[in-house]
Design a protein around this motif. Structure first.
Motif, PDB file in Angstrom:
ATOM      1  N   ALA A 131       3.212   5.866  -2.916  1.00 55.42           N
ATOM      2  CA  ALA A 131       4.403   6.582  -3.382  1.00 55.42           C
ATOM      3  C   ALA A 131       4.358   6.782  -4.893  1.00 55.42           C
ATOM      4  O   ALA A 131       4.697   7.862  -5.400  1.00 55.42           O
ATOM      5  CB  ALA A 131       5.671   5.829  -2.981  1.00 55.42           C
ATOM      6  N   ALA A 132       3.912   5.758  -5.621  1.00 56.56           N
ATOM      7  CA  ALA A 132       3.803   5.877  -7.078  1.00 56.56           C
ATOM      8  C   ALA A 132       2.782   6.949  -7.445  1.00 56.56           C
ATOM      9  O   ALA A 132       3.010   7.755  -8.360  1.00 56.56           O
ATOM     10  CB  ALA A 132       3.414   4.530  -7.691  1.00 56.56           C
ATOM     11  N   PHE A 143       7.887   8.990   1.214  1.00 55.85           N
ATOM     12  CA  PHE A 143       8.440   8.224   2.344  1.00 55.85           C
ATOM     13  C   PHE A 143       8.921   6.840   1.923  1.00 55.85           C
ATOM     14  O   PHE A 143      10.036   6.444   2.242  1.00 55.85           O
ATOM     15  CB  PHE A 143       7.384   8.108   3.450  1.00 55.85           C
ATOM     16  CG  PHE A 143       7.678   7.025   4.447  1.00 55.85           C
ATOM     17  CD1 PHE A 143       8.710   7.172   5.358  1.00 55.85           C
ATOM     18  CD2 PHE A 143       6.937   5.858   4.472  1.00 55.85           C
ATOM     19  CE1 PHE A 143       8.995   6.168   6.278  1.00 55.85           C
ATOM     20  CE2 PHE A 143       7.214   4.850   5.389  1.00 55.85           C
ATOM     21  CZ  PHE A 143       8.247   5.004   6.287  1.00 55.85           C
ATOM     22  N   PHE A 144       8.082   6.079   1.212  1.00 52.30           N
ATOM     23  CA  PHE A 144       8.456   4.712   0.868  1.00 52.30           C
ATOM     24  C   PHE A 144       9.727   4.683   0.031  1.00 52.30           C
ATOM     25  O   PHE A 144      10.591   3.831   0.237  1.00 52.30           O
ATOM     26  CB  PHE A 144       7.320   3.989   0.132  1.00 52.30           C
ATOM     27  CG  PHE A 144       7.676   2.579  -0.233  1.00 52.30           C
ATOM     28  CD1 PHE A 144       7.566   1.565   0.706  1.00 52.30           C
ATOM     29  CD2 PHE A 144       8.153   2.253  -1.498  1.00 52.30           C
ATOM     30  CE1 PHE A 144       7.929   0.256   0.396  1.00 52.30           C
ATOM     31  CE2 PHE A 144       8.510   0.953  -1.827  1.00 52.30           C
ATOM     32  CZ  PHE A 144       8.393  -0.043  -0.876  1.00 52.30           C
ATOM     33  N   SER A 162      15.337   3.287  -0.557  1.00 50.84           N
ATOM     34  CA  SER A 162      16.676   3.697  -0.975  1.00 50.84           C
ATOM     35  C   SER A 162      17.681   3.578   0.163  1.00 50.84           C
ATOM     36  O   SER A 162      18.774   3.026  -0.003  1.00 50.84           O
ATOM     37  CB  SER A 162      16.631   5.140  -1.493  1.00 50.84           C
ATOM     38  OG  SER A 162      17.914   5.597  -1.789  1.00 50.84           O
ATOM     39  N   LEU A 163      17.314   4.078   1.337  1.00 51.13           N
ATOM     40  CA  LEU A 163      18.218   3.994   2.493  1.00 51.13           C
ATOM     41  C   LEU A 163      18.440   2.547   2.925  1.00 51.13           C
ATOM     42  O   LEU A 163      19.536   2.182   3.358  1.00 51.13           O
ATOM     43  CB  LEU A 163      17.683   4.827   3.656  1.00 51.13           C
ATOM     44  CG  LEU A 163      17.767   6.342   3.487  1.00 51.13           C
ATOM     45  CD1 LEU A 163      17.024   7.054   4.615  1.00 51.13           C
ATOM     46  CD2 LEU A 163      19.215   6.800   3.429  1.00 51.13           C
ATOM     47  N   THR A 164      17.401   1.717   2.811  1.00 53.01           N
ATOM     48  CA  THR A 164      17.527   0.303   3.169  1.00 53.01           C
ATOM     49  C   THR A 164      18.520  -0.392   2.241  1.00 53.01           C
ATOM     50  O   THR A 164      19.428  -1.094   2.707  1.00 53.01           O
ATOM     51  CB  THR A 164      16.158  -0.402   3.110  1.00 53.01           C
ATOM     52  OG1 THR A 164      15.273   0.217   4.043  1.00 53.01           O
ATOM     53  CG2 THR A 164      16.281  -1.883   3.426  1.00 53.01           C
ATOM     54  N   LEU A 165      18.360  -0.202   0.947  1.00 53.22           N
ATOM     55  CA  LEU A 165      19.259  -0.846  -0.021  1.00 53.22           C
ATOM     56  C   LEU A 165      20.692  -0.354   0.145  1.00 53.22           C
ATOM     57  O   LEU A 165      21.635  -1.151   0.186  1.00 53.22           O
ATOM     58  CB  LEU A 165      18.767  -0.605  -1.447  1.00 53.22           C
ATOM     59  CG  LEU A 165      17.426  -1.256  -1.795  1.00 53.22           C
ATOM     60  CD1 LEU A 165      16.955  -0.806  -3.172  1.00 53.22           C
ATOM     61  CD2 LEU A 165      17.503  -2.765  -1.710  1.00 53.22           C
ATOM     62  N   LYS A 218       0.841  -1.205   0.000  1.00 48.94           N
ATOM     63  CA  LYS A 218       0.000   0.000   0.000  1.00 48.94           C
ATOM     64  C   LYS A 218       0.879   1.259   0.000  1.00 48.94           C
ATOM     65  O   LYS A 218       0.618   2.211  -0.747  1.00 48.94           O
ATOM     66  CB  LYS A 218      -0.924  -0.019   1.228  1.00 48.94           C
ATOM     67  CG  LYS A 218      -1.745   1.212   1.432  1.00 48.94           C
ATOM     68  CD  LYS A 218      -2.926   1.256   0.514  1.00 48.94           C
ATOM     69  CE  LYS A 218      -3.819   2.423   0.907  1.00 48.94           C
ATOM     70  NZ  LYS A 218      -4.563   2.956  -0.204  1.00 48.94           N
ATOM     71  N   LEU A 219       1.917   1.271   0.816  1.00 48.53           N
ATOM     72  CA  LEU A 219       2.840   2.414   0.845  1.00 48.53           C
ATOM     73  C   LEU A 219       3.516   2.609  -0.511  1.00 48.53           C
ATOM     74  O   LEU A 219       3.680   3.736  -0.978  1.00 48.53           O
ATOM     75  CB  LEU A 219       3.903   2.217   1.931  1.00 48.53           C
ATOM     76  CG  LEU A 219       3.447   2.349   3.377  1.00 48.53           C
ATOM     77  CD1 LEU A 219       4.551   1.900   4.321  1.00 48.53           C
ATOM     78  CD2 LEU A 219       3.015   3.774   3.685  1.00 48.53           C
TER      79      LEU A 219
END
Length: 196
Positions: free
Chosen positions: A130-131, A149-150, A155-158, A125-126
């Motif tokens: 975002a899209a 946000f998503f 990006s930060l996670t990867l 859903k997030l």
């Protein structure tokens, strides 16, 4: 690869205007402060736990350790605190609150209390939101656009995962001192991508 090198790589990807050695020292000091206090720098304890669980949905533990094992939530906390302007920090924190609102509306529980299937549904859903946000911003002037946000979380996670020791050495093939440069090497079926 040590933590300082990983933080320097993430900082370079963030595109900060500080010089890299100064930024690396700042990030290292922040990482040390977080480690000594045992507390997040920007997040509350609940937000920190929530970010850890959300990153694990993005990069789960499989045959290699996932984002939680790599402590990506700690990297995100430090990078957001030290490299992002307050406006973007607020957008991220508002995104966490919105995630709990979606979880409460759908399942009457906060995100961290959801089971794996429910977490995937909320994250999907997030991603859809975002899209839609990116489509809506396409016609806006550049100064009014922002990163949803998503997208920031992903990006930060990867970046955090693949620059961590676990990500670089267990999820990717890693050679500390490579041999000669070969611009194009075919990967064998099932072979991991090379860490750079």
């Amino acid at each position: 690869m040590n933590r300082r090198d990983a933080l320097m790589r993430v900082a370079a990807l963030v595109g900060t205007t500080l010089t890299l050695p100064a930024l690396a020292d700042t990030l290292e000091a922040s990482a040390a402060r977080r480690a000594l206090s045992g507390k997040p720098l920007l997040f509350t304890a609940d937000q920190d736990t929530m970010v850890a669980e959300m990153t694990e949905v993005i990069i789960p533990t499989t045959s290699t350790p996932g984002a939680k094992a790599a402590k990506v939530n700690e990297i995100i906390d430090i990078i957001l605190k030290e490299c992002y302007p307050q406006k973007e920090q607020k957008l991220f924190l508002d995104g966490l609150a919105h995630t709990n609102e979606l979880s409460q509306a759908a399942y009457s529980k906060n995100f961290v209390a959801l089971d794996e299937k429910q977490r995937h549904e909320i994250m999907t859903k997030l991603q859809s939101e975002a899209a839609e946000q990116r489509k809506a911003m396409a016609s806006l002037p550049a100064e009014k656009r922002y990163t949803p946000f998503f997208n920031t979380l992903k990006s930060l996670t990867l970046n955090g995962y693949f620059t961590s020791e676990i990500g670089a050495t267990q999820a990717l093939s890693y050679i500390a001192v490579p041999g000669r440069f070969e611009g194009c090497i075919d990967l064998k079926p099932g072979q991991k991508a090379w860490a750079t």
